[in-house]
Design a protein around this motif. Structure first.
Motif, PDB file in Angstrom:
ATOM      1  N   ARG A 146       0.844  -1.193   0.000  1.00 32.42           N
ATOM      2  CA  ARG A 146       0.000   0.000   0.000  1.00 32.42           C
ATOM      3  C   ARG A 146       0.884   1.250   0.000  1.00 32.42           C
ATOM      4  NH1 ARG A 146      -3.198  -3.262  -0.905  1.00 32.42           N
ATOM      5  NH2 ARG A 146      -5.392  -3.481  -0.249  1.00 32.42           N
ATOM      6  N   ASP A 147       0.381   2.296  -0.624  1.00 33.87           N
ATOM      7  CA  ASP A 147       1.123   3.562  -0.698  1.00 33.87           C
ATOM      8  C   ASP A 147       0.702   4.439   0.480  1.00 33.87           C
ATOM      9  OD1 ASP A 147       2.692   5.652  -1.499  1.00 33.87           O
ATOM     10  OD2 ASP A 147       1.296   6.356  -3.049  1.00 33.87           O
ATOM     11  N   PHE A 148       1.255   4.146   1.651  1.00 31.52           N
ATOM     12  CA  PHE A 148       0.888   4.892   2.849  1.00 31.52           C
ATOM     13  C   PHE A 148       1.497   6.291   2.818  1.00 31.52           C
ATOM     14  CE2 PHE A 148       0.615   0.439   4.302  1.00 31.52           C
ATOM     15  CZ  PHE A 148      -0.696   0.436   4.752  1.00 31.52           C
ATOM     16  N   THR A 149       0.666   7.284   3.050  1.00 30.26           N
ATOM     17  CA  THR A 149       1.138   8.672   3.064  1.00 30.26           C
ATOM     18  C   THR A 149       1.351   9.191   4.479  1.00 30.26           C
ATOM     19  OG1 THR A 149      -1.160   9.447   2.968  1.00 30.26           O
ATOM     20  CG2 THR A 149       0.013   9.192   0.873  1.00 30.26           C
ATOM     21  N   SER A 150       0.848   8.459   5.471  1.00 32.00           N
ATOM     22  CA  SER A 150       1.029   8.820   6.867  1.00 32.00           C
ATOM     23  C   SER A 150       1.389   7.569   7.650  1.00 32.00           C
ATOM     24  CB  SER A 150      -0.261   9.427   7.445  1.00 32.00           C
ATOM     25  OG  SER A 150      -0.192   9.546   8.860  1.00 32.00           O
ATOM     26  N   VAL A 151       2.525   7.613   8.368  1.00 32.85           N
ATOM     27  CA  VAL A 151       2.954   6.470   9.173  1.00 32.85           C
ATOM     28  C   VAL A 151       3.292   6.970  10.578  1.00 32.85           C
ATOM     29  CG1 VAL A 151       4.589   4.577   9.440  1.00 32.85           C
ATOM     30  CG2 VAL A 151       3.921   5.330   7.139  1.00 32.85           C
ATOM     31  N   ARG A 152       2.614   6.385  11.562  1.00 23.85           N
ATOM     32  CA  ARG A 152       2.886   6.714  12.962  1.00 23.85           C
ATOM     33  C   ARG A 152       3.356   5.460  13.682  1.00 23.85           C
ATOM     34  NH1 ARG A 152      -2.052   9.375  11.988  1.00 23.85           N
ATOM     35  NH2 ARG A 152      -3.226   7.726  13.052  1.00 23.85           N
ATOM     36  N   MET A 153       4.293   5.632  14.593  1.00 21.92           N
ATOM     37  CA  MET A 153       4.861   4.501  15.329  1.00 21.92           C
ATOM     38  C   MET A 153       4.909   4.837  16.804  1.00 21.92           C
ATOM     39  SD  MET A 153       8.570   2.580  14.734  1.00 21.92           S
ATOM     40  CE  MET A 153       8.060   1.635  13.299  1.00 21.92           C
ATOM     41  N   TYR A 154       4.584   3.829  17.619  1.00 27.60           N
ATOM     42  CA  TYR A 154       4.706   4.015  19.070  1.00 27.60           C
ATOM     43  C   TYR A 154       5.432   2.837  19.693  1.00 27.60           C
ATOM     44  CZ  TYR A 154       3.834   3.907  24.018  1.00 27.60           C
ATOM     45  OH  TYR A 154       4.025   3.834  25.377  1.00 27.60           O
ATOM     46  N   SER A 155       6.369   3.167  20.563  1.00 23.07           N
ATOM     47  CA  SER A 155       7.031   2.218  21.440  1.00 23.07           C
ATOM     48  C   SER A 155       7.521   3.026  22.634  1.00 23.07           C
ATOM     49  CB  SER A 155       8.212   1.547  20.736  1.00 23.07           C
ATOM     50  OG  SER A 155       8.940   0.735  21.646  1.00 23.07           O
ATOM     51  N   PRO A 156       7.414   2.513  23.855  1.00 23.27           N
ATOM     52  CA  PRO A 156       7.830   3.298  25.022  1.00 23.27           C
ATOM     53  C   PRO A 156       9.253   3.824  24.946  1.00 23.27           C
ATOM     54  CG  PRO A 156       6.636   1.339  25.713  1.00 23.27           C
ATOM     55  CD  PRO A 156       6.851   1.203  24.231  1.00 23.27           C
ATOM     56  N   SER A 157      10.145   3.105  24.283  1.00 17.76           N
ATOM     57  CA  SER A 157      11.551   3.495  24.232  1.00 17.76           C
ATOM     58  C   SER A 157      11.935   4.245  22.958  1.00 17.76           C
ATOM     59  CB  SER A 157      12.437   2.251  24.357  1.00 17.76           C
ATOM     60  OG  SER A 157      12.175   1.345  23.295  1.00 17.76           O
ATOM     61  N   LEU A 158      10.998   4.419  22.037  1.00 17.08           N
ATOM     62  CA  LEU A 158      11.336   5.011  20.739  1.00 17.08           C
ATOM     63  C   LEU A 158      11.430   6.535  20.821  1.00 17.08           C
ATOM     64  CD1 LEU A 158      11.800   4.553  17.694  1.00 17.08           C
ATOM     65  CD2 LEU A 158       9.320   4.806  17.390  1.00 17.08           C
ATOM     66  N   THR A 159      12.499   7.071  20.253  1.00 13.53           N
ATOM     67  CA  THR A 159      12.658   8.521  20.143  1.00 13.53           C
ATOM     68  C   THR A 159      12.530   8.938  18.683  1.00 13.53           C
ATOM     69  OG1 THR A 159      15.057   8.386  19.824  1.00 13.53           O
ATOM     70  CG2 THR A 159      14.242   8.504  22.101  1.00 13.53           C
ATOM     71  N   THR A 160      12.266  10.194  18.469  1.00 14.30           N
ATOM     72  CA  THR A 160      12.135  10.696  17.103  1.00 14.30           C
ATOM     73  C   THR A 160      13.423  10.484  16.314  1.00 14.30           C
ATOM     74  OG1 THR A 160      10.515  12.350  17.792  1.00 14.30           O
ATOM     75  CG2 THR A 160      11.658  12.748  15.724  1.00 14.30           C
ATOM     76  N   ALA A 161      14.561  10.671  16.990  1.00 15.74           N
ATOM     77  CA  ALA A 161      15.844  10.523  16.307  1.00 15.74           C
ATOM     78  C   ALA A 161      16.084   9.090  15.831  1.00 15.74           C
ATOM     79  CB  ALA A 161      16.972  10.957  17.238  1.00 15.74           C
ATOM     80  N   ALA A 162      15.496   8.110  16.539  1.00 15.20           N
ATOM     81  CA  ALA A 162      15.722   6.704  16.198  1.00 15.20           C
ATOM     82  C   ALA A 162      14.637   6.125  15.306  1.00 15.20           C
ATOM     83  CB  ALA A 162      15.818   5.873  17.479  1.00 15.20           C
ATOM     84  N   ALA A 163      13.645   6.925  14.941  1.00 17.81           N
ATOM     85  CA  ALA A 163      12.526   6.418  14.141  1.00 17.81           C
ATOM     86  C   ALA A 163      12.940   6.197  12.698  1.00 17.81           C
ATOM     87  CB  ALA A 163      11.366   7.404  14.202  1.00 17.81           C
ATOM     88  N   PRO A 164      12.324   5.246  12.021  1.00 15.31           N
ATOM     89  CA  PRO A 164      12.606   5.047  10.586  1.00 15.31           C
ATOM     90  C   PRO A 164      12.232   6.290   9.787  1.00 15.31           C
ATOM     91  CG  PRO A 164      11.409   3.168  11.500  1.00 15.31           C
ATOM     92  CD  PRO A 164      11.374   4.241  12.540  1.00 15.31           C
ATOM     93  N   GLU A 165      12.808   6.412   8.624  1.00  8.61           N
ATOM     94  CA  GLU A 165      12.556   7.573   7.769  1.00  8.61           C
ATOM     95  C   GLU A 165      11.068   7.666   7.410  1.00  8.61           C
ATOM     96  OE1 GLU A 165      14.043   9.406   3.443  1.00  8.61           O
ATOM     97  OE2 GLU A 165      14.909   7.559   4.252  1.00  8.61           O
ATOM     98  N   GLY A 166      10.551   8.889   7.507  1.00 12.19           N
ATOM     99  CA  GLY A 166       9.163   9.132   7.132  1.00 12.19           C
ATOM    100  C   GLY A 166       8.147   8.706   8.161  1.00 12.19           C
ATOM    101  N   VAL A 167       8.592   8.418   9.390  1.00 12.91           N
ATOM    102  CA  VAL A 167       7.702   7.935  10.448  1.00 12.91           C
ATOM    103  C   VAL A 167       7.586   8.977  11.546  1.00 12.91           C
ATOM    104  CG1 VAL A 167       7.432   6.201  12.272  1.00 12.91           C
ATOM    105  CG2 VAL A 167       8.174   5.511   9.989  1.00 12.91           C
ATOM    106  N   SER A 168       6.360   9.237  11.983  1.00 12.92           N
ATOM    107  CA  SER A 168       6.109  10.145  13.105  1.00 12.92           C
ATOM    108  C   SER A 168       5.977   9.326  14.382  1.00 12.92           C
ATOM    109  CB  SER A 168       4.824  10.944  12.885  1.00 12.92           C
ATOM    110  OG  SER A 168       4.912  11.729  11.714  1.00 12.92           O
ATOM    111  N   VAL A 169       6.646   9.754  15.440  1.00 16.05           N
ATOM    112  CA  VAL A 169       6.593   9.065  16.731  1.00 16.05           C
ATOM    113  C   VAL A 169       5.497   9.685  17.586  1.00 16.05           C
ATOM    114  CG1 VAL A 169       7.864   8.491  18.831  1.00 16.05           C
ATOM    115  CG2 VAL A 169       9.046   8.530  16.622  1.00 16.05           C
ATOM    116  N   THR A 170       4.655   8.858  18.172  1.00 14.43           N
ATOM    117  CA  THR A 170       3.576   9.347  19.030  1.00 14.43           C
ATOM    118  C   THR A 170       3.879   9.027  20.485  1.00 14.43           C
ATOM    119  OG1 THR A 170       2.276   7.302  18.894  1.00 14.43           O
ATOM    120  CG2 THR A 170       1.915   8.963  17.176  1.00 14.43           C
ATOM    121  N   GLY A 171       3.127   9.681  21.370  1.00 14.71           N
ATOM    122  CA  GLY A 171       3.353   9.498  22.802  1.00 14.71           C
ATOM    123  C   GLY A 171       2.590   8.346  23.414  1.00 14.71           C
TER     124      GLY A 171
END
Length: 300
Positions: A146-171
């Motif tokens: 699928r051609d996803f245009t919005s990708v959000r990721m959550y993990s308790p230990s995940l920081t924005t700096a460590a997120a995959p390219e094009g992924v927004s980190v949520t709280g």
């Protein structure tokens, strides 16, 4: 005269499209009664630990993955996985491979196949719960189908700096799944991590298995409010934690499973109705290991 068996340690980079095609072909063979998929077996070891064996066979090959779980005195455990491929024409071994990385890729690709079959064609918002190797592999494969245009990721230990390219980190997980078209659960949790029943109708949620006893990433009671599918009907309903628990409590039964991957690919089960969230559960199958091992053999 002996023949040297190719031994593959680690997993060479395989194109995601090739892995998806190999799995699609294997599940189609299963749908056409051209492959065999027995249940996984667990052997308890004297003194603790176990070995799980995942088997499968096609017209030309038999595969078995053995995955030992070996507790250690320091409280940790050694977990390995090896896949052996044997010719069903000559009876000779064809390939032995370290199946650790293979398992990650085949698990993610199986979830992506389900997304391709179950998600709306225009699905654009993706949520990934988890940030480890399995979560990142799921993200890679989901982006192929699928051609996803919005990708959000959550993990308790995940920081924005460590997120995959094009992924927004949520709280929080709740923030990640809000408004998502597809939700990929890639955790080692033994208890629910999201409220699946509270998602929008048509939202597809995939969930994978872990070593925790009766592990489940959604509440067993939620199954009655979802269109439920699995990787393979005979094994998922007997193994998936939330399905087993829901059946024991009289909340859901195996007869309510709408379909599995072989049936979806063959068009022999109903598609999602569109009025409820959709849940896809995989527990891991030997046919998946066999499919990727055959692909490795072609390239070895």
């Amino acid at each position: 005269m002996s023949t040297r068996i190719p031994i593959v340690e680690g997993l060479p980079e395989l194109p995601a499209t090739d892995v998806l095609d190999a799995l699609r072909a294997a599940f189609s063979e299963l749908a056409g009664d051209k492959a065999a998929q027995p249940p996984q077996t667990v052997t308890l070891l004297p003194g603790g630990g176990d070995v799980i064996a995942y088997q499968a066979a096609t017209s030309d090959a038999y595969g078995v993955k053995v995955s030992p779980y070996l507790p250690q005195a320091d409280g940790r455990a050694v977990v390995t996985a090896w896949t052996l491929l044997v010719s069903t024409r000559t009876g000779r071994p064809l390939l032995l491979c370290d199946a650790g990385a293979l398992t990650v890729q085949r698990t993610a690709a199986t979830s992506a196949l389900a997304v391709d079959e179950l998600a709306r064609p225009g699905a654009a918002a993706l949520a990934v719960i988890g940030s480890g190797p399995l979560a990142r592999a799921h993200l890679r494969y989901a982006r192929v189908v699928r051609d996803f245009t919005s990708v959000r990721m959550y993990s308790p230990s995940l920081t924005t700096a460590a997120a995959p390219e094009g992924v927004s980190v949520t709280g929080s997980a709740e923030d990640a799944v809000a408004g998502a078209d597809v939700v990929l659960l890639c955790t080692s949790a033994a208890e629910p991590v999201i409220d699946a029943a509270g998602l929008r109708p048509g939202t597809v949620v995939t969930s994978i298995s872990t070593n925790a006893p009766r592990a489940h990433e959604i509440a067993p009671a939620a199954l009655a409010s979802l269109d439920v599918y699995g990787d393979y009907r005979p094994t998922v309903t007997a193994t998936a934690g939330e399905m087993v628990i829901a059946a024991e409590r009289g909340l859901w039964s195996a007869g309510h499973l709408r379909g599995d991957l072989p049936e979806l690919l063959a068009g022999t089960c109903p598609p999602p109705g569109g009025d409820r969230p959709v849940f896809f559960r995989s527990v891991g199958l030997g046919i998946e290991d066999l499919a990727v091992a055959r692909l490795l053999l072609d390239r070895s």
